[in-house]
Design an enzyme around this catalytic site. Structure first.
Site, PDB file in Angstrom:
ATOM      1  N   CYS A  42      15.824 -13.469  17.080  1.00  0.00           N
ATOM      2  CA  CYS A  42      16.744 -14.728  17.342  1.00  0.00           C
ATOM      3  C   CYS A  42      16.897 -15.498  16.198  1.00  0.00           C
ATOM      4  CB  CYS A  42      16.085 -15.308  18.688  1.00  0.00           C
ATOM      5  SG  CYS A  42      17.713 -16.066  19.579  1.00  0.00           S
ATOM      6  N   HIS A  81      12.785 -11.816  23.129  1.00  0.00           N
ATOM      7  CA  HIS A  81      11.623 -12.606  23.262  1.00  0.00           C
ATOM      8  C   HIS A  81      10.867 -11.807  24.406  1.00  0.00           C
ATOM      9  CE1 HIS A  81      13.275 -15.954  20.987  1.00  0.00           C
ATOM     10  NE2 HIS A  81      14.366 -15.928  21.831  1.00  0.00           N
TER      11      HIS A  81
HETATM   12  N1  GLN Z   1      19.204 -21.305  18.078  1.00  0.00           N
HETATM   13  C1  GLN Z   1      19.747 -20.091  18.240  1.00  0.00           C
HETATM   14  C2  GLN Z   1      20.654 -19.744  19.226  1.00  0.00           C
HETATM   15  O1  GLN Z   1      20.768 -20.667  20.089  1.00  0.00           O
HETATM   16  C3  GLN Z   1      18.438 -19.184  18.332  1.00  0.00           C
HETATM   17  C4  GLN Z   1      17.955 -19.203  19.751  1.00  0.00           C
HETATM   18  C5  GLN Z   1      16.440 -18.354  19.747  1.00  0.00           C
HETATM   19  O2  GLN Z   1      15.921 -18.239  18.552  1.00  0.00           O
HETATM   20  N2  GLN Z   1      16.215 -18.128  20.832  1.00  0.00           N
HETATM   21  O3  GLN Z   1      21.479 -18.891  19.102  1.00  0.00           O
END
Ligand code: GLN
Length: 231
Positions: free
Chosen positions: A99, A198
């Site tokens: 992510c 995740h």
């Molecule tokens: N902040 C980033 C987004 O919202 C990554 C989110 C994350 O790492 N889950 O796309």
């Protein structure tokens, strides 16, 4: 085995700032499998207080997800590691970015409030917030290691700028992955994998075992390099 041959070294990038979504579980699972095979595992948090960092001292680089604010903070510090990380990736050593940690390998991530967070620009892709909705929910996809069940929570949509260089990591069955249009999850370049998974991702033990093989191959290479330097 000598002590160094028995020691797997993992660099966890900005663990203290980028672990909002529990991706440290990936390192716990990987460490568990490595210990089962008789290895010792050292995990170093490479962060804003790390004076210097040589990626080639490690067998695996990991970078998890985080919120936009923390990503902004990290993005300011991260460029000082660009050179060593770019060489490490190009040399085919294993890197898993999840992510936010995936997004920061590309050229930029434009957030919902218009902030442009610069990435390391090592790989040809960029990320832009989804104006319709944040992408949250279960994901299911097939990848080279088999079926994966995970969870996504991101506003960024990732688009490839060079499809000859980057290959998708997975083919979606459920959820968004890279973005709502591609029906793919993440990317693979050499032994670098980026994805939005995740859960943590490596609870999928088929993926954990695939990554484990990559890590052990990188460890053997690092040991061989050290022997050459000493000889
Ligand atoms: N902040 C980033 C987004 O919202 C990554 C989110 C994350 O790492 N889950 O796309």
């Amino acid at each position: 085995m000598s002590d160094s041959q028995n020691l797997i070294k993992i660099a966890y990038l900005y663990e203290d700032l980028m672990n909002t979504y529990g991706d440290s579980g990936d390192i716990k699972i990987l460490s568990y499998f490595l210990k089962q095979k008789g290895y010792q595992v050292q995990v170093d948090n490479i962060s804003i207080d790390t004076p210097s960092f040589n990626a080639f001292d490690y067998d695996f680089l990991f970078f998890g997800g985080g919120q936009d604010f923390e990503q902004t903070v990290v993005a300011k510090d991260f460029p000082r590691f660009r050179d060593t990380i770019a060489k490490y990736i190009e040399d085919g050593r294993p890197f898993l970015g999840v992510c936010g940690g995936y997004q920061l390998l590309g050229s930029y991530y434009k957030t919902a409030d218009g902030t442009v967070i610069k990435g390391l620009n090592i790989l040809p892709f960029h990320t832009i917030f989804n104006p319709k909705n944040r992408m949250v929910g279960n994901t299911e996809y097939d990848c080279e290691f088999g079926r994966v069940h995970a969870f996504e929570n991101h506003s960024g949509c990732t688009y490839f700028d060079d499809t000859k260089i980057l290959k998708p990591f997975g083919k979606m069955i459920e959820g968004n992955g890279n973005n709502p249009e591609y029906h793919t999850e993440g990317m693979r370049y050499k032994n670098t994998i980026g994805c939005y998974s995740h859960g943590p991702l490596l609870k999928n033990t088929n993926v954990a075992k695939g990554i484990l093989k990559m890590v052990l191959a990188a460890h053997a290479k690092r040991m061989a390099d050290e022997t050459t330097v000493k000889a």
